[in-house]
Design a protein around this motif. Structure first.
Motif, mmCIF file in Angstrom:
data_model
loop_
_atom_site.group_PDB
_atom_site.id
_atom_site.type_symbol
_atom_site.label_atom_id
_atom_site.label_comp_id
_atom_site.label_asym_id
_atom_site.label_seq_id
_atom_site.Cartn_x
_atom_site.Cartn_y
_atom_site.Cartn_z
ATOM 1 N N TYR A 27 14.166 81.415 82.628
ATOM 2 C CA TYR A 27 14.482 80.705 81.387
ATOM 3 C C TYR A 27 15.305 79.450 81.647
ATOM 4 O O TYR A 27 15.428 78.585 80.786
ATOM 5 C CB TYR A 27 15.223 81.643 80.435
ATOM 6 C CG TYR A 27 14.966 81.360 78.976
ATOM 7 C CD1 TYR A 27 13.715 81.586 78.416
ATOM 8 C CD2 TYR A 27 15.966 80.878 78.145
ATOM 9 C CE1 TYR A 27 13.466 81.347 77.077
ATOM 10 C CE2 TYR A 27 15.731 80.634 76.798
ATOM 11 C CZ TYR A 27 14.482 80.863 76.278
ATOM 12 O OH TYR A 27 14.229 80.627 74.949
ATOM 13 N N ARG A 33 10.247 78.210 79.233
ATOM 14 C CA ARG A 33 10.929 78.967 78.182
ATOM 15 C C ARG A 33 9.986 79.550 77.133
ATOM 16 O O ARG A 33 10.113 80.725 76.774
ATOM 17 C CB ARG A 33 11.991 78.097 77.512
ATOM 18 C CG ARG A 33 13.156 77.855 78.426
ATOM 19 C CD ARG A 33 14.216 77.011 77.775
ATOM 20 N NE ARG A 33 15.241 76.720 78.782
ATOM 21 C CZ ARG A 33 16.176 75.825 78.627
ATOM 22 N NH1 ARG A 33 16.244 75.115 77.502
ATOM 23 N NH2 ARG A 33 17.058 75.623 79.582
ATOM 24 N N ARG A 37 9.681 83.580 76.370
ATOM 25 C CA ARG A 37 9.954 84.145 75.040
ATOM 26 C C ARG A 37 8.762 84.943 74.533
ATOM 27 O O ARG A 37 8.918 86.044 74.000
ATOM 28 C CB ARG A 37 10.263 83.033 74.028
ATOM 29 C CG ARG A 37 11.663 82.530 74.046
ATOM 30 C CD ARG A 37 11.974 81.673 72.825
ATOM 31 N NE ARG A 37 10.970 80.649 72.552
ATOM 32 C CZ ARG A 37 10.979 79.421 73.057
ATOM 33 N NH1 ARG A 37 11.932 79.051 73.892
ATOM 34 N NH2 ARG A 37 10.032 78.557 72.740
ATOM 35 N N HIS A 52 14.924 84.640 72.638
ATOM 36 C CA HIS A 52 15.629 83.414 73.038
ATOM 37 C C HIS A 52 17.119 83.682 73.211
ATOM 38 O O HIS A 52 17.722 83.272 74.213
ATOM 39 C CB HIS A 52 15.420 82.304 72.010
ATOM 40 C CG HIS A 52 16.389 81.178 72.171
ATOM 41 N ND1 HIS A 52 16.311 80.275 73.208
ATOM 42 C CD2 HIS A 52 17.503 80.847 71.455
ATOM 43 C CE1 HIS A 52 17.330 79.418 73.113
ATOM 44 N NE2 HIS A 52 18.054 79.757 72.063
ATOM 45 N N SER A 56 18.677 83.195 76.856
ATOM 46 C CA SER A 56 19.545 82.026 77.004
ATOM 47 C C SER A 56 20.993 82.419 77.289
ATOM 48 O O SER A 56 21.801 81.571 77.639
ATOM 49 C CB SER A 56 19.499 81.172 75.735
ATOM 50 O OG SER A 56 20.120 81.851 74.654
#
Length: 76
Positions: A27, A33, A37, A52, A56
């Motif tokens: 990520y 990304r 996800r 996310h 993250s």
């Protein structure tokens, strides 16, 4: 706002704590990304927004045996 707790379990084929560690590392690369996800969302049946926040590092997670547990504010 209420918090929703997610429990992502492992199976014989996939050790979830390892998958989450791998996905969090991936990520870091912006181009990857969306795919990370989507994979997490579809594999574990969670919303992409929750994926996310987990990937993250926006929310903390803990490992209980072979289950990854994290909480996300709903409606944020």
């Amino acid at each position: 706002m209420a918090k929703k707790t997610y429990r992502l379990g492992s199976s014989e084929a996939a050790y979830t704590p390892g998958i989450i560690a791998w996905a969090k590392n991936g990520y870091a690369f912006e181009d990857d990304r969306a795919g990370m996800r989507q994979v997490l969302s579809k594999a574990y049946g969670i919303p992409e927004d929750a994926a996310h926040k987990l990937l993250s590092g926006e929310v903390e997670h803990r490992i209980e045996d072979d289950v990854v547990v994290f909480e996300v504010e709903e409606g944020a």
